[in-house]
Design a protein around this motif. Structure first.
Motif, mmCIF file in Angstrom:
data_model
loop_
_atom_site.group_PDB
_atom_site.id
_atom_site.type_symbol
_atom_site.label_atom_id
_atom_site.label_comp_id
_atom_site.label_asym_id
_atom_site.label_seq_id
_atom_site.Cartn_x
_atom_site.Cartn_y
_atom_site.Cartn_z
ATOM 1 N N LEU A 161 0.819 -1.208 0.000
ATOM 2 C CA LEU A 161 0.000 0.000 0.000
ATOM 3 C C LEU A 161 0.853 1.258 0.000
ATOM 4 C CD1 LEU A 161 -2.759 -1.008 2.584
ATOM 5 C CD2 LEU A 161 -2.792 -1.256 0.095
ATOM 6 N N GLU A 162 2.039 1.171 0.593
ATOM 7 C CA GLU A 162 2.883 2.363 0.690
ATOM 8 C C GLU A 162 3.453 2.802 -0.655
ATOM 9 O OE1 GLU A 162 5.415 -1.247 1.080
ATOM 10 O OE2 GLU A 162 3.520 -0.550 1.971
ATOM 11 N N THR A 163 3.291 1.971 -1.686
ATOM 12 C CA THR A 163 3.803 2.339 -3.015
ATOM 13 C C THR A 163 2.802 3.156 -3.823
ATOM 14 O OG1 THR A 163 3.003 0.295 -4.048
ATOM 15 C CG2 THR A 163 5.192 0.238 -3.040
ATOM 16 N N PHE A 164 1.550 3.219 -3.379
ATOM 17 C CA PHE A 164 0.558 3.990 -4.133
ATOM 18 C C PHE A 164 0.813 5.486 -3.954
ATOM 19 C CE2 PHE A 164 -2.208 0.149 -3.189
ATOM 20 C CZ PHE A 164 -1.945 -0.431 -4.425
ATOM 21 N N PRO A 165 0.642 6.267 -5.016
ATOM 22 C CA PRO A 165 0.905 7.711 -4.915
ATOM 23 C C PRO A 165 -0.122 8.410 -4.034
ATOM 24 C CG PRO A 165 -0.042 7.190 -7.049
ATOM 25 C CD PRO A 165 0.230 5.881 -6.384
ATOM 26 N N TRP A 166 0.288 9.564 -3.506
ATOM 27 C CA TRP A 166 -0.589 10.372 -2.669
ATOM 28 C C TRP A 166 -1.429 11.299 -3.544
ATOM 29 C CZ3 TRP A 166 -1.285 9.424 2.343
ATOM 30 C CH2 TRP A 166 -0.286 8.760 3.045
ATOM 31 N N ALA A 167 -2.691 11.447 -3.167
ATOM 32 C CA ALA A 167 -3.555 12.474 -3.745
ATOM 33 C C ALA A 167 -3.605 13.623 -2.737
ATOM 34 C CB ALA A 167 -4.956 11.932 -4.011
ATOM 35 N N GLN A 168 -3.179 14.800 -3.139
ATOM 36 C CA GLN A 168 -3.045 15.928 -2.231
ATOM 37 C C GLN A 168 -4.358 16.702 -2.123
ATOM 38 O OE1 GLN A 168 -0.341 16.265 -0.468
ATOM 39 N NE2 GLN A 168 0.784 14.662 -1.547
ATOM 40 N N THR A 169 -4.808 16.923 -0.884
ATOM 41 C CA THR A 169 -6.023 17.711 -0.668
ATOM 42 C C THR A 169 -5.732 19.189 -0.882
ATOM 43 O OG1 THR A 169 -5.551 17.805 1.699
ATOM 44 C CG2 THR A 169 -7.020 16.059 0.945
ATOM 45 N N GLN A 170 -6.697 19.893 -1.450
ATOM 46 C CA GLN A 170 -6.567 21.327 -1.708
ATOM 47 C C GLN A 170 -7.415 22.110 -0.698
ATOM 48 O OE1 GLN A 170 -4.264 22.121 -4.309
ATOM 49 N NE2 GLN A 170 -4.010 19.933 -3.886
ATOM 50 N N LYS A 171 -7.661 23.367 -0.982
ATOM 51 C CA LYS A 171 -8.422 24.224 -0.078
ATOM 52 C C LYS A 171 -9.826 23.683 0.119
ATOM 53 C CE LYS A 171 -9.764 29.066 0.570
ATOM 54 N NZ LYS A 171 -9.737 30.435 -0.012
ATOM 55 N N GLN A 172 -10.305 23.775 1.370
ATOM 56 C CA GLN A 172 -11.646 23.280 1.687
ATOM 57 C C GLN A 172 -12.708 24.107 0.968
ATOM 58 O OE1 GLN A 172 -12.605 22.243 5.796
ATOM 59 N NE2 GLN A 172 -14.535 23.358 5.636
ATOM 60 N N ILE A 173 -13.763 23.406 0.501
ATOM 61 C CA ILE A 173 -14.882 24.067 -0.166
ATOM 62 C C ILE A 173 -16.188 23.638 0.507
ATOM 63 C CG2 ILE A 173 -13.745 24.314 -2.401
ATOM 64 C CD1 ILE A 173 -15.099 21.751 -3.302
ATOM 65 N N ALA A 174 -17.197 24.499 0.428
ATOM 66 C CA ALA A 174 -18.526 24.173 0.945
ATOM 67 C C ALA A 174 -19.303 23.436 -0.130
ATOM 68 C CB ALA A 174 -19.255 25.437 1.372
ATOM 69 N N LEU A 175 -19.950 22.337 0.247
ATOM 70 C CA LEU A 175 -20.765 21.564 -0.687
ATOM 71 C C LEU A 175 -22.243 21.748 -0.342
ATOM 72 C CD1 LEU A 175 -18.524 18.352 -0.858
ATOM 73 C CD2 LEU A 175 -18.678 20.199 -2.522
ATOM 74 N N GLY A 176 -22.767 20.861 0.486
ATOM 75 C CA GLY A 176 -24.170 20.995 0.879
ATOM 76 C C GLY A 176 -24.391 21.924 2.055
ATOM 77 N N GLY A 177 -23.312 22.342 2.701
ATOM 78 C CA GLY A 177 -23.443 23.289 3.795
ATOM 79 C C GLY A 177 -23.599 22.637 5.156
ATOM 80 N N LYS A 178 -23.573 23.465 6.181
ATOM 81 C CA LYS A 178 -23.583 23.015 7.573
ATOM 82 C C LYS A 178 -24.835 22.227 7.930
ATOM 83 C CE LYS A 178 -22.545 24.825 12.177
ATOM 84 N NZ LYS A 178 -22.256 26.051 12.972
ATOM 85 N N ALA A 179 -25.939 22.475 7.250
ATOM 86 C CA ALA A 179 -27.188 21.780 7.570
ATOM 87 C C ALA A 179 -27.061 20.265 7.406
ATOM 88 C CB ALA A 179 -28.315 22.303 6.686
#
Length: 465
Positions: A400-418
């Protein structure tokens, strides 16, 4: 009255039937409160994701069941959650047998032949003799024969030798050389003139006491090491030697989630997290040097009662601080700290919860970009077992350690806090079924009251006649 009854029943069934007939639909990113786009550096069928802190803090569930990965088309892709570990290399000390050798000048046969090669004879108290000649005998001092112990029955891969000596009365510096032999006759150098030291300044002590070896000693074939110090007027007194063998182990990684605190009184304060967390331990750090005896309680939800679980002395003294405190194996929403015969400092201590970190691995089905989403109270656990995501035969060929990393970017709002308080379809159906039953019961009571009132009027009317 009949039309009133029919109207009420019509309204109840008109509201309830659409929900009762509703079917589970495919999830979309808008079903989740927040997300983060994933940047892929290279092509691969699987990627690893190091979950951001917000995914832990804003998840609606302590077990992270509301995590998802969506592709460009908005379809959820298969994924698995695994404990995030790191390889730790530890040096395990294995004691060796140490035999002190006495040295004396030897007159070898080649010197008698006129070659003039200097030689030294080393003898142990049990009669073992070792001859060193040529460059090996220059500036020779203390000498020691090193062997494996009798109970060491397996080959021993040694990365270093750790020399153990009594603390010298004065600062000491010296050098040592190390030789290897399988028959006590021919010696090959392993390390030559390695610097060693033991110096002190006040209460601080610095000891350079290791020699790099990188050698495998096998008990079945006699293997010997010869440790030779350079001659010195005040040598250290060697008391033991450890062979250090390195072994790699997997250590569970953790993350620190900071809590928000507020003071209740001079002796009580509460720290809370935005959502309950399955904490393994609790770290309390004082802003300034000091000692603070406390009692700690926890609760699982905002309206729950407090559960005392530990009395601890929290301290911060120069470069030393109290260790993290083990927590109960239940989700924790807040902790309350009460001082014992003391008051809280002017600046509240920093408290952070420590929980095990997770790595998300997903199968990149569909087109990029992919989006990591979290925060949905209505979500069910969709994580697959790792064997269902990646076949075992492939995991054997490629870890598993050989799989590449997917880097997270800036957080975005989707459906919202509700979405953090959303209800699942099953919950909505259950609530409406309950509402429908209560509606029918209330309607039935009203009907009975109407019948009773009608009967009473008829009775009163009969009496009047």
């Amino acid at each position: 009255m009949k039309w009133h009854k029919r109207a009420m029943l019509g309204v109840l069934f008109g509201v309830a039937l659409p929900v009762l007939a509703e079917q589970e639909s495919a999830e979309t990113p808008q079903d989740y409160a927040y997300g983060s786009e994933l940047r892929l550096a290279e092509a691969s069928p699987w990627y690893r994701v190091d979950l951001p802190l917000n995914a832990y803090q804003q998840s609606a569930w302590p077990d992270l069941r509301d995590l998802r990965v969506f592709n460009r088309q908005g379809a959820a892709v298969p994924f698995s959650l695994t404990a995030q570990t790191s390889a730790t290399v530890a040096a395990e000390p294995v004691p060796m047998r140490v035999f002190r050798l006495d040295s004396s000048t030897d007159v070898p046969a080649n010197q008698q032949k006129g070659e003039g090669q200097e030689s030294v004879l080393l003898r142990s108290r049990n009669g073992v003799e070792i001859r060193l000649a040529g460059e090996q005998v220059k500036n020779i001092g203390q000498s020691f024969l090193l062997t494996l112990t009798e109970n060491q029955r397996q080959p021993l891969s040694v990365s270093q030798l750790q020399l153990i000596w009594d603390k010298p009365a004065e600062n000491w510096q010296g050098k040592a050389s190390l030789y290897f032999s399988s028959d006590l006759r021919e010696w090959r150098p392993l390390s030559d003139g390695v610097p060693l030291m033991d110096i002190s300044s006040g209460s601080d002590r610095l000891a350079l006491d290791r020699l790099d070896v990188n050698l495998t000693l096998t008990p079945g074939e006699p293997r010997y090491l010869l440790l030779v110090f350079d001659a010195q007027p005040h040598p250290v007194q060697l008391t033991g030697v450890n062979a250090l063998r390195e072994h790699e182990s997997q250590t569970q990684e953790s993350i620190h989630l900071s809590a928000t605190g507020y003071k209740i009184s001079p002796t009580e304060a509460v720290w809370y997290w935005s959502s309950p967390q399955p904490l393994a331990s609790l770290a309390i750090t004082l802003e300034e040097d000091g000692v603070l005896p406390v009692e700690i309680a926890w609760r699982g939800a905002e309206n729950d009662e407090w559960h005392p679980f530990a009395r601890q002395v929290v301290y911060q003294l120069k470069d030393k601080s109290s260790r993290p405190i083990s927590m109960p194996s239940q989700p924790v929403q807040a902790v309350k700290v009460t001082t014992l015969n003391a008051q809280l400092p002017a600046s509240l201590p920093d408290i952070s919860g420590i929980r095990e970190s997770q790595t998300l691995i997903f199968n990149a089905q569909g087109r990029a970009p992919f989006t990591l989403a979290w925060g949905n109270k209505a979500a069910k656990n969709a994580a697959l077992e790792i064997g269902m995501l990646i076949p075992q035969e492939l995991r054997k060929e490629r870890g598993l350690e050989t799989f590449p990393w997917a880097q997270t970017q800036k957080q975005i709002a989707l459906g919202g806090k509700a979405r953090l308080h959303a209800h699942s379809l099953a919950e909505r159906k259950s609530q409406l079924q309950t509402l429908l039953i209560w509606g029918v019961l209330i309607l039935g009571v009203a009907l009975l009251l109407w019948l009773a009132l009608k009967l009473w009027r008829e009775v009163q009317s009969g009496k009047g006649r």
